[in-house]
Design a protein around this motif. Structure first.
Motif, PDB file in Angstrom:
ATOM      1  N   PRO A 100       0.794  -1.236   0.000  1.00  0.00           N
ATOM      2  CA  PRO A 100       0.000   0.000   0.000  1.00  0.00           C
ATOM      3  C   PRO A 100       0.822   1.279   0.000  1.00  0.00           C
ATOM      4  CG  PRO A 100      -0.962  -1.598   1.501  1.00  0.00           C
ATOM      5  CD  PRO A 100       0.352  -2.182   1.038  1.00  0.00           C
ATOM      6  N   ARG A 101       2.025   1.247   0.545  1.00  0.00           N
ATOM      7  CA  ARG A 101       2.840   2.469   0.567  1.00  0.00           C
ATOM      8  C   ARG A 101       3.283   2.886  -0.832  1.00  0.00           C
ATOM      9  NH1 ARG A 101       7.061   1.298   5.396  1.00  0.00           N
ATOM     10  NH2 ARG A 101       7.182  -0.698   4.289  1.00  0.00           N
ATOM     11  N   ARG A 102       3.315   1.928  -1.768  1.00  0.00           N
ATOM     12  CA  ARG A 102       3.735   2.242  -3.140  1.00  0.00           C
ATOM     13  C   ARG A 102       2.568   2.605  -4.048  1.00  0.00           C
ATOM     14  NH1 ARG A 102       7.182  -2.585  -5.358  1.00  0.00           N
ATOM     15  NH2 ARG A 102       6.445  -1.595  -7.280  1.00  0.00           N
ATOM     16  N   TRP A 103       1.365   2.257  -3.661  1.00  0.00           N
ATOM     17  CA  TRP A 103       0.222   2.443  -4.548  1.00  0.00           C
ATOM     18  C   TRP A 103       0.039   3.885  -5.035  1.00  0.00           C
ATOM     19  CZ3 TRP A 103      -3.860  -0.813  -1.368  1.00  0.00           C
ATOM     20  CH2 TRP A 103      -3.468  -2.148  -1.386  1.00  0.00           C
ATOM     21  N   PRO A 104       0.039   4.875  -4.134  1.00  0.00           N
ATOM     22  CA  PRO A 104      -0.211   6.250  -4.612  1.00  0.00           C
ATOM     23  C   PRO A 104       0.801   6.719  -5.655  1.00  0.00           C
ATOM     24  CG  PRO A 104      -0.466   6.125  -2.228  1.00  0.00           C
ATOM     25  CD  PRO A 104       0.138   4.825  -2.655  1.00  0.00           C
ATOM     26  N   SER A 105       2.088   6.459  -5.431  1.00  0.00           N
ATOM     27  CA  SER A 105       3.088   6.918  -6.397  1.00  0.00           C
ATOM     28  C   SER A 105       2.986   6.141  -7.709  1.00  0.00           C
ATOM     29  CB  SER A 105       4.499   6.790  -5.808  1.00  0.00           C
ATOM     30  OG  SER A 105       4.786   5.441  -5.477  1.00  0.00           O
ATOM     31  N   ASP A 106       2.642   4.844  -7.626  1.00  0.00           N
ATOM     32  CA  ASP A 106       2.487   4.057  -8.852  1.00  0.00           C
ATOM     33  C   ASP A 106       1.338   4.591  -9.705  1.00  0.00           C
ATOM     34  OD1 ASP A 106       4.613   2.447  -8.269  1.00  0.00           O
ATOM     35  OD2 ASP A 106       3.461   0.623  -7.892  1.00  0.00           O
ATOM     36  N   VAL A 107       0.190   4.844  -9.082  1.00  0.00           N
ATOM     37  CA  VAL A 107      -0.948   5.310  -9.887  1.00  0.00           C
ATOM     38  C   VAL A 107      -0.728   6.737 -10.385  1.00  0.00           C
ATOM     39  CG1 VAL A 107      -2.557   3.750  -8.733  1.00  0.00           C
ATOM     40  CG2 VAL A 107      -2.316   6.081  -7.895  1.00  0.00           C
ATOM     41  N   ASP A 108       0.040   7.536  -9.652  1.00  0.00           N
ATOM     42  CA  ASP A 108       0.379   8.876 -10.163  1.00  0.00           C
ATOM     43  C   ASP A 108       1.122   8.756 -11.493  1.00  0.00           C
ATOM     44  OD1 ASP A 108      -0.788  10.174  -8.062  1.00  0.00           O
ATOM     45  OD2 ASP A 108       1.074  10.536  -6.960  1.00  0.00           O
ATOM     46  N   ARG A 109       2.098   7.849 -11.541  1.00  0.00           N
ATOM     47  CA  ARG A 109       2.888   7.701 -12.763  1.00  0.00           C
ATOM     48  C   ARG A 109       2.090   7.023 -13.873  1.00  0.00           C
ATOM     49  NH1 ARG A 109       6.470   6.044  -8.820  1.00  0.00           N
ATOM     50  NH2 ARG A 109       6.489   3.871  -9.580  1.00  0.00           N
ATOM     51  N   LEU A 110       1.259   6.050 -13.509  1.00  0.00           N
ATOM     52  CA  LEU A 110       0.408   5.409 -14.522  1.00  0.00           C
ATOM     53  C   LEU A 110      -0.568   6.414 -15.122  1.00  0.00           C
ATOM     54  CD1 LEU A 110      -0.388   2.002 -12.751  1.00  0.00           C
ATOM     55  CD2 LEU A 110       1.026   2.329 -14.796  1.00  0.00           C
ATOM     56  N   GLU A 111      -1.119   7.248 -14.276  1.00  0.00           N
ATOM     57  CA  GLU A 111      -2.081   8.247 -14.768  1.00  0.00           C
ATOM     58  C   GLU A 111      -1.411   9.279 -15.665  1.00  0.00           C
ATOM     59  OE1 GLU A 111      -4.729  11.569 -12.547  1.00  0.00           O
ATOM     60  OE2 GLU A 111      -5.245   9.485 -12.057  1.00  0.00           O
ATOM     61  N   VAL A 174       6.634   1.526 -13.588  1.00  0.00           N
ATOM     62  CA  VAL A 174       5.825   0.491 -12.940  1.00  0.00           C
ATOM     63  C   VAL A 174       5.981  -0.818 -13.713  1.00  0.00           C
ATOM     64  CG1 VAL A 174       3.500  -0.208 -12.241  1.00  0.00           C
ATOM     65  CG2 VAL A 174       4.166   2.214 -12.131  1.00  0.00           C
ATOM     66  N   ALA A 175       6.317  -1.896 -13.013  1.00  0.00           N
ATOM     67  CA  ALA A 175       6.418  -3.198 -13.667  1.00  0.00           C
ATOM     68  C   ALA A 175       5.019  -3.650 -14.077  1.00  0.00           C
ATOM     69  CB  ALA A 175       7.046  -4.215 -12.722  1.00  0.00           C
ATOM     70  N   VAL A 176       4.848  -3.963 -15.361  1.00  0.00           N
ATOM     71  CA  VAL A 176       3.530  -4.300 -15.901  1.00  0.00           C
ATOM     72  C   VAL A 176       3.602  -5.677 -16.561  1.00  0.00           C
ATOM     73  CG1 VAL A 176       1.789  -3.703 -17.627  1.00  0.00           C
ATOM     74  CG2 VAL A 176       2.826  -1.911 -16.212  1.00  0.00           C
ATOM     75  N   GLU A 177       2.651  -6.529 -16.221  1.00  0.00           N
ATOM     76  CA  GLU A 177       2.549  -7.842 -16.857  1.00  0.00           C
ATOM     77  C   GLU A 177       1.613  -7.812 -18.054  1.00  0.00           C
ATOM     78  OE1 GLU A 177       0.998 -12.113 -15.324  1.00  0.00           O
ATOM     79  OE2 GLU A 177       2.807 -11.311 -14.359  1.00  0.00           O
ATOM     80  N   ARG A 178       0.522  -7.082 -17.929  1.00  0.00           N
ATOM     81  CA  ARG A 178      -0.402  -6.891 -19.047  1.00  0.00           C
ATOM     82  C   ARG A 178      -1.367  -5.772 -18.706  1.00  0.00           C
ATOM     83  NH1 ARG A 178      -4.968 -11.753 -18.773  1.00  0.00           N
ATOM     84  NH2 ARG A 178      -5.156 -11.829 -16.498  1.00  0.00           N
ATOM     85  N   ILE A 179      -2.013  -5.237 -19.729  1.00  0.00           N
ATOM     86  CA  ILE A 179      -3.039  -4.211 -19.570  1.00  0.00           C
ATOM     87  C   ILE A 179      -4.274  -4.689 -20.321  1.00  0.00           C
ATOM     88  CG2 ILE A 179      -3.684  -1.808 -20.002  1.00  0.00           C
ATOM     89  CD1 ILE A 179      -0.714  -1.090 -19.924  1.00  0.00           C
ATOM     90  N   PHE A 180      -5.425  -4.589 -19.695  1.00  0.00           N
ATOM     91  CA  PHE A 180      -6.662  -5.027 -20.343  1.00  0.00           C
ATOM     92  C   PHE A 180      -7.837  -4.235 -19.768  1.00  0.00           C
ATOM     93  CE2 PHE A 180      -5.910  -7.584 -16.625  1.00  0.00           C
ATOM     94  CZ  PHE A 180      -7.153  -7.755 -16.034  1.00  0.00           C
ATOM     95  N   ARG A 181      -8.969  -4.368 -20.424  1.00  0.00           N
ATOM     96  CA  ARG A 181     -10.189  -3.703 -19.956  1.00  0.00           C
ATOM     97  C   ARG A 181     -11.168  -4.747 -19.428  1.00  0.00           C
ATOM     98  NH1 ARG A 181     -11.099   1.831 -22.076  1.00  0.00           N
ATOM     99  NH2 ARG A 181      -9.303   2.386 -23.395  1.00  0.00           N
ATOM    100  N   ASN A 182     -11.697  -4.461 -18.244  1.00  0.00           N
ATOM    101  CA  ASN A 182     -12.709  -5.329 -17.629  1.00  0.00           C
ATOM    102  C   ASN A 182     -13.498  -4.491 -16.630  1.00  0.00           C
ATOM    103  OD1 ASN A 182     -14.273  -7.452 -16.752  1.00  0.00           O
ATOM    104  ND2 ASN A 182     -12.660  -8.373 -15.489  1.00  0.00           N
ATOM    105  N   GLY A 183     -14.408  -3.677 -17.163  1.00  0.00           N
ATOM    106  CA  GLY A 183     -15.123  -2.742 -16.312  1.00  0.00           C
ATOM    107  C   GLY A 183     -14.299  -1.525 -15.957  1.00  0.00           C
TER     108      GLY A 183
END
Length: 234
Positions: A100-111, A174-183
């Motif tokens: 959880p400590r990494r989540w905010p910074s990860d989503v900032d960069r993904l966004e 961010v290390a990414v394995e795959r990106i997909f859409r599901n809702g």
């Protein structure tokens, strides 16, 4: 030697007879034996208590790391402090999903880096498995490298679009394995679990977790439209 004396008393009398001036001291072998037995019982109680505490601590650690467990008639139940413990462990254990400590910074960069490209190209499925097995399903069609999929081979434009997504992922760090859409737009991260998949999910809408479908599935709100999702491994 006086036959009326016990063996312990006889030894003491023998030593006194050969050591004049030795101060007399009462010797009760039964009392000595009783004290020794009491000391032994105390040590056994302390040892059993230590084993019980260690066993309870190990059981708590294993249950906390396992995460929410399904309880019939109640639903998934988490142990107090389990989220904090898993967050600490995640920072040190290789192959563990981000804590959880990494989540905010990860989503900032993904966004900032990844989300705009995914939305512009209308990507439905992206897999950067290797240089020889690339998959990109998006608004122009479904493309993949020959030998690892039955999709159309990547043409020059699809290859360039694939490279744009890959470059955006690399910029995010961010290390990414795959990106997909599901809702929503799901960014699955690598992990060594055989039981679960872990993913960041961009899901615009009500600030409420989606309905869970399986025991152990978990949605955790990060901020805004971003969630961290633990799903069963497919």
């Amino acid at each position: 030697m006086d036959p009326t004396l016990s063996p312990g008393e006889a030894v003491v009398a023998y030593l006194r007879a050969r050591a004049p001036g030795l101060p007399a001291a009462p010797f009760d072998p039964r009392a000595v034996t009783a004290r020794a037995r009491r000391a032994l019982r105390r040590r056994n109680r302390l040892r059993n208590s230590a084993v019980s505490v260690a066993g309870a601590g190990l059981a708590y650690l294993m249950l906390a790391l396992a995460g929410p467990l399904p309880v019939p008639g109640v639903g998934p139940v988490s142990l107090p402090g389990s989220n904090t413990l898993r967050a600490v462990i995640a920072d040190f254990v290789p192959g563990a999903p981000p804590g959880p400590r990494r989540w905010p910074s990860d989503v900032d960069r993904l966004e900032k880096e990844v989300l705009p490209v995914i939305e512009e190209l209308r990507v439905f499925y992206y897999v950067p498995e290797s240089d020889t097995c690339r998959i990109l399903e998006y608004s122009r069609g479904q493309f993949g490298d020959p030998g690892c999929s039955d999709l159309m081979a990547l043409d020059p434009e699809a290859r360039a679009d694939f490279d744009r997504v890959t470059a955006a992922v690399k910029r995010s760090g961010v290390a990414v394995e795959r990106i997909f859409r599901n809702g929503g737009i799901c960014v699955q991260v690598p992990d060594s679990s055989w039981q679960y998949n872990y993913q960041y999910v961009y899901k615009p809408g009500p600030d409420m977790p989606p309905e869970t479908r399986w025991p152990g599935e978990q949605w955790t709100h990060i901020r805004g439209d971003w969630w961290f999702h633990r799903a069963h491994d497919d």
